[in-house]
Design an enzyme around this catalytic site. Structure first.
Site, short mmCIF file in Angstrom:
data_model
loop_
_atom_site.label_atom_id
_atom_site.label_comp_id
_atom_site.label_asym_id
_atom_site.label_seq_id
_atom_site.Cartn_x
_atom_site.Cartn_y
_atom_site.Cartn_z
N LYS A 1 -4.58 -9.71 -6.37
CA LYS A 1 -5.86 -9.87 -5.51
C LYS A 1 -6.81 -8.89 -6.13
O LYS A 1 -6.78 -7.77 -6.35
CB LYS A 1 -5.71 -9.75 -4.08
CG LYS A 1 -6.35 -8.57 -3.35
CD LYS A 1 -6.28 -8.59 -1.74
CE LYS A 1 -6.67 -7.62 -1.34
NZ LYS A 1 -6.64 -7.37 0.15
N LYS B 1 -11.19 -4.04 -3.61
CA LYS B 1 -12.19 -3.01 -4.01
C LYS B 1 -11.44 -1.44 -4.17
O LYS B 1 -12.16 -0.46 -4.63
CB LYS B 1 -13.42 -2.88 -2.83
CG LYS B 1 -12.85 -2.77 -1.48
CD LYS B 1 -13.99 -2.90 -0.64
CE LYS B 1 -14.14 -3.71 0.97
NZ LYS B 1 -12.72 -3.03 1.75
N LYS C 1 0.94 -1.19 0.01
CA LYS C 1 0.01 -0.12 0.01
C LYS C 1 0.83 1.02 -0.24
O LYS C 1 0.33 2.35 -0.58
CB LYS C 1 -1.00 -0.01 1.36
CG LYS C 1 -2.06 -1.25 1.11
CD LYS C 1 -3.42 -0.61 1.60
CE LYS C 1 -4.27 -1.83 0.96
NZ LYS C 1 -5.62 -1.68 1.84
P1 AMP Z 1 -10.76 -5.59 3.16
O1 AMP Z 1 -11.47 -5.56 1.79
O2 AMP Z 1 -9.27 -5.59 2.94
O3 AMP Z 1 -11.22 -4.90 4.27
O4 AMP Z 1 -10.70 -7.18 3.54
C1 AMP Z 1 -11.94 -7.92 4.08
C2 AMP Z 1 -11.82 -9.28 4.14
O5 AMP Z 1 -12.14 -9.76 2.84
C3 AMP Z 1 -10.68 -9.90 4.93
O6 AMP Z 1 -10.95 -11.05 5.36
C4 AMP Z 1 -9.81 -10.28 3.46
O7 AMP Z 1 -9.01 -11.38 3.67
C5 AMP Z 1 -11.07 -10.74 2.60
N1 AMP Z 1 -10.60 -10.26 1.08
C6 AMP Z 1 -10.28 -9.23 0.60
N2 AMP Z 1 -10.03 -9.38 -0.93
C7 AMP Z 1 -10.07 -10.73 -1.10
C8 AMP Z 1 -9.89 -11.48 -2.10
N3 AMP Z 1 -9.50 -10.86 -3.52
N4 AMP Z 1 -9.94 -12.60 -2.00
C9 AMP Z 1 -10.17 -13.31 -0.76
N5 AMP Z 1 -10.55 -12.56 0.32
C10 AMP Z 1 -10.43 -11.36 0.16
#
Ligand code: AMP
Ligand code: TRP
Length: 330
Positions: A196, A199, A114
């Site tokens: 990955k 969002k 990041k």
């Molecule tokens: P975040 O969007 O970073 O707040 O992630 C929230 C949750 O979603 C966390 O448990 C991440 O590990 C999971 N997560 C986010 N992006 C992915 C992805 N591309 N594949 C699988 N899990 C994801």
């Protein structure tokens, strides 16, 4: 009562990656682990580690709350809350910074990634983020923390900090364990399948958002990057695009990857993608319908109020113990 806890940052609309890596798994665990209390929150303070538009942030927080319920979390065994509404997170987050070492934080892969993407400078909150995440978990003595693979390193650090604290001040925190979903632990970008699905990524075409128009979702799946060999086979190294689509297929249907390969062994990418698009759209349509019911419902605020009250009670009790152990204050 033992606790399962997790959170998601309200940065943008949750993606299919968040759904398969996190949300869907929360629902599954909630159905399976009847003896556990579920604490699920919106990690809004974590969102502030990178610049946010205030109006958009506010909007995304509410959307994420409604989505938690729309994916099927049962509000009857759920403490759903917004992180910033429980002030204890910030205080324990600071205390965790006093426990964490610079070297440990510098090693975090998410921070290293990041950091590269920041144009206006890297905030110090981005650096200390894992200390706040540790506080989120330790405040509630969570036993299990379901997260996708990308968060496992943060979870390991949380365990290290909890152990260090317990060692220094005497037994205080439960050492949490991460749980990854069986399938869908890392969903990758449809256009750039070694990255990955995120969002906060710039490439909109590679990302499926839970609240987007389903025709767009179909188009995105059909134009997902694959390869020239034409064979539907899981091979992450050499065929990352198809492997990702297979992972999505498996996670949504609960089929084993080898059975899907078998099913499509004499079919081309076109048919496979059409079927996958139907599967994805079918699931997301269900979520979108539920979402419409929750987003404007006064019941949502009631649930969030109750969540705040319950979480605050647990957190205050824990922090009182921590204050005594550390010796600060009057
Ligand atoms: P975040 O969007 O970073 O707040 O992630 C929230 C949750 O979603 C966390 O448990 C991440 O590990 C999971 N997560 C986010 N992006 C992915 C992805 N591309 N594949 C699988 N899990 C994801
Ligand atoms: N850091 C997590 C992410 O980026 C979100 C999060 C914050 C979290 N605090 C947490 C997840 C506590 C689990 C437990 O995805």
């Amino acid at each position: 009562m033992k606790i399962v806890l997790s959170g998601i940052k309200p940065t943008g609309i949750p993606t299919l990656g968040n759904y398969l890596g996190a949300l869907k798994n929360f629902v599954k665990l909630q159905n399976e682990m009847k003896d556990y209390d579920f604490f699920i929150f919106v990690a809004d303070l974590h969102a502030l580690t990178v610049p946010q538009d205030p109006k958009e942030l506010k909007d995304n927080i509410r959307k994420l709350c409604a989505l938690y319920l729309a994916v099927g979390l049962n509000p009857n065994n759920l403490t759903l809350f917004i992180q910033s509404e429980v002030k204890e997170h910030v205080e324990l987050g600071y205390l965790m910074q006093s426990i964490a070492y610079m070297g440990e934080l510098e090693r975090m892969t998410q921070y290293k990634d990041k950091k590269q993407k920041q144009v206006e400078g890297v905030s110090s909150a981005l650096f200390t983020y894992p200390a706040l995440m540790a506080a989120d978990i330790l405040l509630y003595d969570a036993t299990y923390v379901p997260v996708g693979r990308d968060q496992m390193q943060h979870l390991e650090l949380t365990r290290t900090l909890a152990e260090r604290f317990n060692h220094r001040y005497g037994d205080t925190f439960t050492i949490p364990q991460g749980i990854e979903p069986k399938q869908g632990t890392k969903i990758t970008d449809l256009q750039n399948p070694t990255k990955k699905m995120d969002k906060s990524s710039e490439n909109d075409k590679g990302c499926i958002y839970l609240l987007e128009d389903t025709n767009r979702i179909r188009k995105k799946i059909k134009s997902a990057v694959t390869d020239l060999d034409g064979c539907i086979r899981y091979d992450k190294e050499n065929k990352p695009g198809i492997s990702n689509l297979l992972t999505i297929y498996a996670a949504l249907t609960n089929m084993e990857i080898k059975d899907i390969e078998e099913k499509y062994h004499d079919k081309g990418y076109g048919i496979f993608k059409d079927d996958l698009a139907n599967i994805v759209v079918n699931e997301i349509e269900g979520i979108q319908n539920n979402y419409q019911q929750w987003i404007n419902s006064p019941k949502l605020d009631e649930i969030l109020d109750q969540g705040r009250i319950k979480a605050t009670k647990v957190a205050q009790k824990k922090l009182e113990i921590v204050r005594k152990k550390m010796g600060y204050g009057r």
